[in-house]
Design an enzyme around this catalytic site. Structure first.
Site, PDB file in Angstrom:
ATOM      1  N   LEU A 129       0.577  -1.497  -0.430  1.00 42.26           N
ATOM      2  CA  LEU A 129       0.675   0.484   0.180  1.00 42.26           C
ATOM      3  C   LEU A 129       0.970   1.334   0.242  1.00 42.26           C
ATOM      4  O   LEU A 129       1.973   1.232   1.073  1.00 42.26           O
ATOM      5  CB  LEU A 129      -0.797   0.356   1.333  1.00 42.26           C
ATOM      6  N   ASP A 130       0.749   2.111  -0.338  1.00 42.83           N
ATOM      7  CA  ASP A 130       1.115   3.549  -0.641  1.00 42.83           C
ATOM      8  C   ASP A 130       1.123   4.261   0.767  1.00 42.83           C
ATOM      9  O   ASP A 130       0.640   3.732   1.356  1.00 42.83           O
ATOM     10  CB  ASP A 130       0.740   4.021  -2.040  1.00 42.83           C
ATOM     11  N   ARG A 131       2.804   4.676   0.921  1.00 44.84           N
ATOM     12  CA  ARG A 131       2.658   5.414   2.228  1.00 44.84           C
ATOM     13  C   ARG A 131       0.999   6.705   2.080  1.00 44.84           C
ATOM     14  O   ARG A 131       1.252   6.466   3.570  1.00 44.84           O
ATOM     15  CB  ARG A 131       3.418   6.433   2.204  1.00 44.84           C
ATOM     16  N   ARG A 229      -4.994   5.434  -8.841  1.00 45.88           N
ATOM     17  CA  ARG A 229      -4.875   6.854  -8.867  1.00 45.88           C
ATOM     18  C   ARG A 229      -4.382   7.350 -10.311  1.00 45.88           C
ATOM     19  O   ARG A 229      -4.776   8.596 -11.145  1.00 45.88           O
ATOM     20  CB  ARG A 229      -3.199   7.224  -7.928  1.00 45.88           C
TER      21      ARG A 229
END
Length: 289
Positions: A129-131, A229
């Site tokens: 998971l992205d930051r 995104r």
């Protein structure tokens, strides 16, 4: 430079475990990060998985300024068994370290003391998971479970559910986005929709509306980096807070991994869910036009 000589009671231990036991003021994750460059076993470079033998001489150089103890962090655990651990990843936490000498606490460093049998970096990290993304994340506790879980992802048998807030109102309340994605050569840290890219499929459904925003549920059928995104930005409805992809600046990336349904090594299908952070509803409710 500390030098430790292995006693009989320590034989058979992994090198990283041996170092952790002898240097309790440092985290195992930090010590493991030094093994390739600053640890010698009997004057030779070794690996974290090396099994300690009687009278082994282990030297470690802790003097370099780049060497800092990895920050200890706490992450909510929502499920754990002998094979896997499921967490609710907080906003701002990386899935794994950016570099060998990073001292930032990550999901990888948090689970390190709970896993065994791995070699190399990113041990136990099945998916990322992205930051800026919060929510459900599953990790493997041993290599056999890792292979099992990875197969569930690679064969697209995992049902992942996300919630996002995007700018504007989408043309359709419910649709499937089928647009290939590849890395953007002009900005290598980002991705783009491109006909020569890899297949990327996302379904979405509008949940709530406010004058300027839409809250939507998202179900990626593929797992490309930054897929959600990139897809939403391409449609002209970037996720709020996603300044990488032309999103409106905000206090966070408004993307949350709400659910994960997957078959675990116990051969049973499990569904894990976490609550939507309160700031999502706050943003919509405060958007009064």
């Amino acid at each position: 430079m500390p030098i430790f000589v292995a006693e009989e009671s320590e034989t058979g231990s992994r090198l990283d475990v041996f170092l952790s036991n002898n240097l309790p003021d440092y985290s195992r994750a930090f010590l493991a990060s030094l093994i390739d460059t600053q640890v010698l076993v009997n004057k030779k470079v070794s690996r974290a998985s090396y099994k300690i033998r009687l009278n082994d001489s282990v030297e470690i150089d802790l003097s370099k300024s780049t060497n800092k103890q990895i920050e200890k962090i706490e992450i909510p655990i929502i499920y754990e068994d002998k094979d896997c651990i499921v967490i609710n990843k907080p906003l701002g936490i990386l899935s794994h370290a950016k570099g060998k000498y990073s001292n930032e606490g990550t999901v990888e460093s948090f689970i390190l003391d709970k896993i065994s049998g791995f070699e190399g970096d990113r041990a136990g990290i099945v998916h990322r998971l992205d930051r800026g993304t919060s929510g459900v994340m599953i990790c493997a506790k041993n290599p056999k479970a890792y292979v099992w879980l990875q197969k569930q992802f690679s064969t697209r048998k995992v049902n992942k559910g996300y919630v996002a807030i995007v700018s504007g109102h989408l043309k359709d309340d419910e649709a499937v986005i089928d647009l290939p994605i590849d890395r953007n050569p002009k900005a290598p840290s980002t991705f783009r929709v491109n006909s020569n890219g890899k297949s990327a499929v996302t379904s979405y459904k509008v949940i709530k509306l406010s004058p300027h925003y839409s809250m939507i549920s998202l179900h990626p059928k593929t797992g490309r980096t930054h897929q959600l995104r990139v897809h939403l930005s391409y449609l002209g409805h970037s996720i709020v807070g996603d300044t990488f992809y032309k999103g409106k600046p905000a206090d966070r990336l408004y993307l949350h991994a709400e659910s994960l349904e997957i078959k675990l090594p116990d051969d049973q299908i499990h569904k894990f869910e976490v609550k939507l952070p309160k700031e999502f509803d706050t943003l919509l409710n405060s958007d009064n036009g």
